[in-house]
Motif scaffolding. Structure first.
Motif, PDB file in Angstrom:
ATOM      1  N   TYR A  55       0.823  -1.216   0.000  1.00  0.00           N
ATOM      2  CA  TYR A  55       0.000   0.000   0.000  1.00  0.00           C
ATOM      3  C   TYR A  55       0.852   1.258   0.000  1.00  0.00           C
ATOM      4  O   TYR A  55       0.386   2.320  -0.415  1.00  0.00           O
ATOM      5  N   GLU A  56       2.096   1.171   0.480  1.00  0.00           N
ATOM      6  CA  GLU A  56       2.948   2.371   0.465  1.00  0.00           C
ATOM      7  C   GLU A  56       3.278   2.792  -0.960  1.00  0.00           C
ATOM      8  O   GLU A  56       3.399   3.979  -1.258  1.00  0.00           O
ATOM      9  N   ARG A  57       3.412   1.809  -1.864  1.00  0.00           N
ATOM     10  CA  ARG A  57       3.722   2.148  -3.249  1.00  0.00           C
ATOM     11  C   ARG A  57       2.460   2.413  -4.062  1.00  0.00           C
ATOM     12  O   ARG A  57       2.382   3.399  -4.802  1.00  0.00           O
ATOM     13  N   ASP A  58       1.446   1.540  -3.908  1.00  0.00           N
ATOM     14  CA  ASP A  58       0.262   1.637  -4.757  1.00  0.00           C
ATOM     15  C   ASP A  58      -0.795   2.596  -4.230  1.00  0.00           C
ATOM     16  O   ASP A  58      -1.646   3.050  -4.992  1.00  0.00           O
ATOM     17  N   PHE A  59      -0.758   2.925  -2.929  1.00  0.00           N
ATOM     18  CA  PHE A  59      -1.787   3.806  -2.369  1.00  0.00           C
ATOM     19  C   PHE A  59      -1.213   5.152  -1.917  1.00  0.00           C
ATOM     20  O   PHE A  59      -1.726   6.201  -2.298  1.00  0.00           O
ATOM     21  N   CYS A  60      -0.137   5.096  -1.111  1.00  0.00           N
ATOM     22  CA  CYS A  60       0.398   6.350  -0.575  1.00  0.00           C
ATOM     23  C   CYS A  60       1.051   7.199  -1.651  1.00  0.00           C
ATOM     24  O   CYS A  60       0.931   8.430  -1.652  1.00  0.00           O
ATOM     25  N   ARG A  61       1.769   6.545  -2.608  1.00  0.00           N
ATOM     26  CA  ARG A  61       2.493   7.305  -3.626  1.00  0.00           C
ATOM     27  C   ARG A  61       1.804   7.258  -4.990  1.00  0.00           C
ATOM     28  O   ARG A  61       2.448   7.430  -6.020  1.00  0.00           O
ATOM     29  N   ARG A  62       0.499   6.984  -4.979  1.00  0.00           N
ATOM     30  CA  ARG A  62      -0.205   6.896  -6.256  1.00  0.00           C
ATOM     31  C   ARG A  62      -0.359   8.260  -6.904  1.00  0.00           C
ATOM     32  O   ARG A  62      -0.300   8.401  -8.116  1.00  0.00           O
ATOM     33  N   LYS A  63      -0.574   9.310  -6.127  1.00  0.00           N
ATOM     34  CA  LYS A  63      -0.698  10.661  -6.678  1.00  0.00           C
ATOM     35  C   LYS A  63      -0.080  11.646  -5.698  1.00  0.00           C
ATOM     36  O   LYS A  63       0.097  11.345  -4.513  1.00  0.00           O
ATOM     37  N   LYS A 123       0.974  10.128   3.896  1.00  0.00           N
ATOM     38  CA  LYS A 123       1.867   9.573   4.898  1.00  0.00           C
ATOM     39  C   LYS A 123       1.453   8.140   5.229  1.00  0.00           C
ATOM     40  O   LYS A 123       0.275   7.784   5.152  1.00  0.00           O
ATOM     41  N   GLY A 124       2.457   7.337   5.590  1.00  0.00           N
ATOM     42  CA  GLY A 124       2.156   5.973   5.986  1.00  0.00           C
ATOM     43  C   GLY A 124       1.433   5.911   7.323  1.00  0.00           C
ATOM     44  O   GLY A 124       1.495   6.843   8.139  1.00  0.00           O
ATOM     45  N   THR A 152      -1.447   3.536  15.636  1.00  0.00           N
ATOM     46  CA  THR A 152      -2.585   4.089  16.387  1.00  0.00           C
ATOM     47  C   THR A 152      -3.322   5.159  15.591  1.00  0.00           C
ATOM     48  O   THR A 152      -4.017   5.993  16.184  1.00  0.00           O
ATOM     49  N   TYR A 153      -3.196   5.160  14.260  1.00  0.00           N
ATOM     50  CA  TYR A 153      -3.792   6.263  13.482  1.00  0.00           C
ATOM     51  C   TYR A 153      -5.311   6.231  13.550  1.00  0.00           C
ATOM     52  O   TYR A 153      -5.956   7.256  13.778  1.00  0.00           O
ATOM     53  N   PHE A 154      -5.913   5.037  13.347  1.00  0.00           N
ATOM     54  CA  PHE A 154      -7.369   4.925  13.345  1.00  0.00           C
ATOM     55  C   PHE A 154      -7.932   4.546  14.713  1.00  0.00           C
ATOM     56  O   PHE A 154      -9.139   4.328  14.843  1.00  0.00           O
ATOM     57  N   ALA A 155      -7.076   4.484  15.739  1.00  0.00           N
ATOM     58  CA  ALA A 155      -7.555   4.095  17.065  1.00  0.00           C
ATOM     59  C   ALA A 155      -8.122   5.276  17.840  1.00  0.00           C
ATOM     60  O   ALA A 155      -9.022   5.114  18.657  1.00  0.00           O
ATOM     61  N   ALA A 156      -7.617   6.477  17.597  1.00  0.00           N
ATOM     62  CA  ALA A 156      -8.034   7.663  18.352  1.00  0.00           C
ATOM     63  C   ALA A 156      -7.888   8.871  17.448  1.00  0.00           C
ATOM     64  O   ALA A 156      -7.194   8.817  16.422  1.00  0.00           O
ATOM     65  N   PRO A 157      -8.535   9.998  17.793  1.00  0.00           N
ATOM     66  CA  PRO A 157      -8.367  11.215  16.978  1.00  0.00           C
ATOM     67  C   PRO A 157      -6.936  11.720  17.026  1.00  0.00           C
ATOM     68  O   PRO A 157      -6.300  11.728  18.083  1.00  0.00           O
ATOM     69  N   GLN A 158      -6.407  12.136  15.872  1.00  0.00           N
ATOM     70  CA  GLN A 158      -5.036  12.588  15.772  1.00  0.00           C
ATOM     71  C   GLN A 158      -4.982  14.092  16.023  1.00  0.00           C
ATOM     72  O   GLN A 158      -5.723  14.860  15.407  1.00  0.00           O
TER      73      GLN A 158
END
Length: 527
Positions: free
Chosen positions: A13-21, A26-27, A31-37
């Protein structure tokens, strides 16, 4: 959340999703989706979650549109739920609005399930890991073999170490999947295999442990070596230097040949590169000049574009300001037009005037009532003062006597009588004698007709001088002025409203103000 990150890494996903456009995303951290950032916008996590879910659904073979940042969250979640149902997911036990926050247990569980389905669709299967033998274990086994064979002299040991280094090179080559340069013969390989099998067999000791311990105690002190204090240290270094010199001298011819060949190849490659570079420079010299000119033109056009953009921005600001001013002017014009066409102020003014007239009539009525009440009080005071002696001479009696002595015209006669009767309306006139009031009425009647009265004539007629009757004369003038200014005529005024008194009353109305002023300031009266 850690398992989700590992599964996404397996899906690249780092190549095909994060760097797609661009800009690149950011990778994920564990804990990214565990609590509000902290430090992020309100919908940034939700936007990341919906895009990641859409990417996983696209990997599963579904045609799902990538959500935009400013799309309706409810519509985005509805499309996501529909795609999950088409993929075979059961309806969730929680409302879809819990996913609108972009974080929480529901978001992590949904992404983890999507990652599992995506890995299954792509044919990924986890197997038991295969561990390779560590280099340290191989070195220890080689060292053990060396210790078993290390009973000979130093030369034999050095030969065995060289052979072991060759064996180690062969083992390393086999470990990384490449063949060794010096491959052993089949006989040597069979002997090595037999020796390895013998070494790996279980050793059974037949020596008595007590005898073994006694032998160790007897031989142990002899095995200890007491070295002198570095007496031959420089000789050992010298021998090592000679050995290194011989080894270098033995390997130098082959290394020199290799290095010479390598240098010639590098020089030839450099010459080829320089020649190719000169050729390219010659071919693209004109294009480089054209590129430089085009670049300068592009910079000039960019500067002109920036200048025009600034001018357009200024003109837009000016347009907005003028539009705002025009809107304000239109609003003012509309408000003034509505005020001009609105007749409510005129209606209110007419109503106010009508109310004012009604109040004036009411006030005049009250003034008439009060005047009548004052007249009654004055008559009562007069009757009380004269002690009800109605036959006593009054100011009118003295006035008739004065007028009988002189020959005057009818206007003067009626004017003096009118003033004498008006004096009855003022209770303050009771402080003057009736004869003095009659003399003052006579003088004031002459003034109304425009006739001067001298002091000698008044003294011969009434026995009073002008200076003596001056206070009473001022009071008579004030009473006459008040009767002329009121809009409600009293009984005396109604009595004298006759055709034969028209001239007298006309003269009274015309000359009242100047005469009042003359009397007030003593003008026209002798000293």
């Amino acid at each position: 959340m850690d398992a989700l990150v590992y599964k996404l890494q397996l899906l690249n996903y780092e190549r095909d999703f994060c760097r797609r456009k661009k800009p690149h995303r950011k990778g994920l951290n564990p804990t990214y989706f565990a609590a509000p950032q902290p430090g992020q916008a309100g919908n940034e996590q939700f936007f990341y979650f919906t895009n990641l879910a859409a990417w996983l659904l696209q990997l599963c073979g579904l045609s799902v549109a990538t959500p935009k940042e400013f799309d309706d969250p409810n519509a985005t979640l509805q499309g996501l739920m529909q795609a999950l149902r088409s993929l075979g997911f059961a309806p969730p036990s929680y409302p879809p609005t819990k996913l609108a926050a972009g974080y929480g247990r529901e978001v992590c569980a949904l992404l983890d399930s999507l990652a599992d389905v995506t890995l299954e669709r792509r044919g990924f299967a986890a197997s038991r890991p295969v561990y390779q033998q560590d280099r340290a274990d191989i070195d220890e086994a080689d060292a053990a073999d060396v210790d078993e064979d290390d009973a000979a002299d130093i030369a034999t040991t050095a030969g065995q170490q060289a052979e072991e280094s060759d064996d180690e090179g062969q083992e390393t080559a086999l470990l990384w999947g490449r063949a060794a340069d010096n491959s052993p013969s089949p006989t040597a390989a069979a002997a090595a295999a037999a020796e390895s099998t013998a070494v790996k067999q279980v050793l059974v000791s037949t020596v008595d442990p007590m005898q073994w311990r006694l032998e160790v105690e007897r031989v142990g002190p002899r095995l200890r070596t007491n070295l002198a204090a570095e007496q031959r240290d420089w000789r050992q270094h010298l021998e090592a230097a000679h050995a290194s010199t011989q080894a270098l001298a033995a390997s130098w011819p082959d290394a020199k040949a290799v290095l010479t060949k390598l240098g010639s190849e590098v020089a030839a490659s450099l010459e080829k590169v320089e020649g190719r570079e000169r050729q390219l420079n010659g071919q693209f010299d004109g294009l480089m000049v054209q590129y430089q000119d085009t670049r300068q033109e592009l910079m000039a056009a960019q500067e002109e574009y920036n200048r025009c953009t600034e001018l357009i921005s200024e003109r837009n600001n000016e347009l907005h300001r003028l539009a705002s001013a025009l809107q304000d002017a239109k609003q003012q014009l509309d408000s003034r037009g509505s005020n001009l066409s609105d007749t409510s102020p005129l209606v209110r003014l007419k109503a106010a005037m009508a109310n004012l007239k009604a109040e004036l009539r009411q006030m005049e009525l009250r003034i008439g009532v009060v005047s009548h009440q004052q007249l009654l009080e004055a008559e009562q005071v007069l009757l009380t003062t004269v002690d009800h002696r109605l036959a006593a001479p009054t100011a009118k009696t003295f006035l008739r006597r004065y007028l009988a002595r002189v020959a005057v015209s009818h206007p003067v006669y009626f004017a003096a009588g009118y003033v004498a009767e008006l004096s009855l309306l003022d209770s303050g006139m009771l402080c003057f004698l009736p004869s003095m009031v009659a003399a003052s009425a006579y003088v004031w009647g002459l003034k109304l007709m425009g006739i001067e009265c001298n002091d000698e004539h008044l003294t011969r007629l009434s026995g009073y001088s002008l200076s003596q009757v001056l206070p009473c004369l001022l009071r008579v003038a004030r009473v006459h002025t008040a009767a002329c200014n009121t809009q409600l005529p009293c009984a005396i005024s109604c009595k004298y409203l006759d055709d034969k008194l028209e001239q007298t009353l006309m003269a009274t109305v015309v000359q009242q103000s100047p005469i009042m002023a003359d009397v007030a300031f003593g003008v026209g009266l002798p000293a």
